[in-house]
Write a protein that holds these residues in place. Structure first.
Motif, short mmCIF file in Angstrom:
data_model
loop_
_atom_site.label_atom_id
_atom_site.label_comp_id
_atom_site.label_asym_id
_atom_site.label_seq_id
_atom_site.Cartn_x
_atom_site.Cartn_y
_atom_site.Cartn_z
N GLN A 74 77.33 -0.01 -9.93
CA GLN A 74 76.65 -0.86 -10.91
C GLN A 74 77.19 -0.63 -12.31
O GLN A 74 77.37 -1.59 -13.07
N ILE A 75 77.48 0.60 -12.67
CA ILE A 75 78.04 0.89 -13.99
C ILE A 75 79.43 0.25 -14.12
O ILE A 75 79.74 -0.38 -15.14
N ILE A 76 80.25 0.40 -13.08
CA ILE A 76 81.59 -0.21 -13.10
C ILE A 76 81.48 -1.73 -13.23
O ILE A 76 82.21 -2.35 -14.02
N LEU A 77 80.57 -2.33 -12.50
CA LEU A 77 80.36 -3.78 -12.56
C LEU A 77 79.92 -4.22 -13.96
O LEU A 77 80.45 -5.19 -14.50
N ILE A 78 79.00 -3.49 -14.55
CA ILE A 78 78.51 -3.83 -15.90
C ILE A 78 79.64 -3.71 -16.92
O ILE A 78 79.84 -4.60 -17.75
N VAL A 79 80.40 -2.61 -16.86
CA VAL A 79 81.52 -2.42 -17.78
C VAL A 79 82.55 -3.52 -17.60
O VAL A 79 83.04 -4.09 -18.58
N TYR A 80 82.85 -3.85 -16.35
CA TYR A 80 83.81 -4.92 -16.06
C TYR A 80 83.35 -6.25 -16.64
O TYR A 80 84.11 -6.96 -17.29
N LEU A 81 82.09 -6.57 -16.40
CA LEU A 81 81.55 -7.85 -16.90
C LEU A 81 81.52 -7.88 -18.42
O LEU A 81 81.90 -8.88 -19.03
N LEU A 82 81.09 -6.79 -19.05
CA LEU A 82 81.06 -6.75 -20.51
C LEU A 82 82.47 -6.83 -21.09
O LEU A 82 82.71 -7.53 -22.07
N TYR A 83 83.40 -6.13 -20.48
CA TYR A 83 84.78 -6.15 -20.94
C TYR A 83 85.36 -7.57 -20.87
O TYR A 83 85.98 -8.04 -21.80
N ASN A 84 85.12 -8.24 -19.75
CA ASN A 84 85.64 -9.59 -19.58
C ASN A 84 84.95 -10.59 -20.50
O ASN A 84 85.55 -11.56 -20.91
N MET A 85 83.70 -10.36 -20.82
CA MET A 85 83.00 -11.26 -21.75
C MET A 85 83.64 -11.18 -23.13
O MET A 85 83.81 -12.17 -23.80
N PHE A 86 84.02 -9.97 -23.55
CA PHE A 86 84.61 -9.82 -24.88
C PHE A 86 86.07 -10.23 -24.91
O PHE A 86 86.58 -10.62 -25.95
N ILE A 87 86.75 -10.12 -23.82
CA ILE A 87 88.17 -10.54 -23.75
C ILE A 87 88.26 -12.06 -23.78
O ILE A 87 89.10 -12.63 -24.45
N ILE A 88 87.36 -12.73 -23.06
CA ILE A 88 87.39 -14.19 -22.98
C ILE A 88 87.01 -14.81 -24.33
O ILE A 88 87.62 -15.79 -24.74
N TYR A 89 86.07 -14.24 -25.02
CA TYR A 89 85.62 -14.83 -26.29
C TYR A 89 86.33 -14.21 -27.42
O TYR A 89 86.42 -13.57 -28.13
#
Length: 89
Positions: A74-89
């Motif tokens: 779950q931590i890896i998933l959250i970090v991955y999602l947060l990272y991709n949110m900031f990379i995309i925007y």
């Protein structure tokens, strides 16, 4: 989102206490499948805290090893999602 995580972890903690109480009294128990499902949908931290607070399921490898693995995933998933949110925007 924070309300959901707080609520599901509180539920997980309480469910561990209820299952421990039922185990002591020899009553019908909450299935391991249900306990793991609660952890998977976000209650893993509450489940882990409840395991050690109530000293319940701590000798079962499914819980002793499985719940920390769920937390890590779950931590890896959250970090991955947060990272991709900031990379995309």
């Amino acid at each position: 989102m924070y309300t959901y995580l707080f609520t599901i972890n509180l539920i997980a903690f309480i469910v561990m206490g209820v299952d421990k109480s039922k185990a002591r009294k020899g009553k019908w128990r909450i299935s391991e499948k249900t306990l793991i499902s609660i952890a998977i949908i976000g209650g893993s931290c509450g489940m882990l805290i409840g395991m050690y607070y109530f000293r319940h399921k701590t000798k079962h490898n499914l819980f002793k090893i499985g719940i920390p693995i769920i937390i890590i995933i779950q931590i890896i998933l959250i970090v991955y999602l947060l990272y991709n949110m900031f990379i995309i925007y």
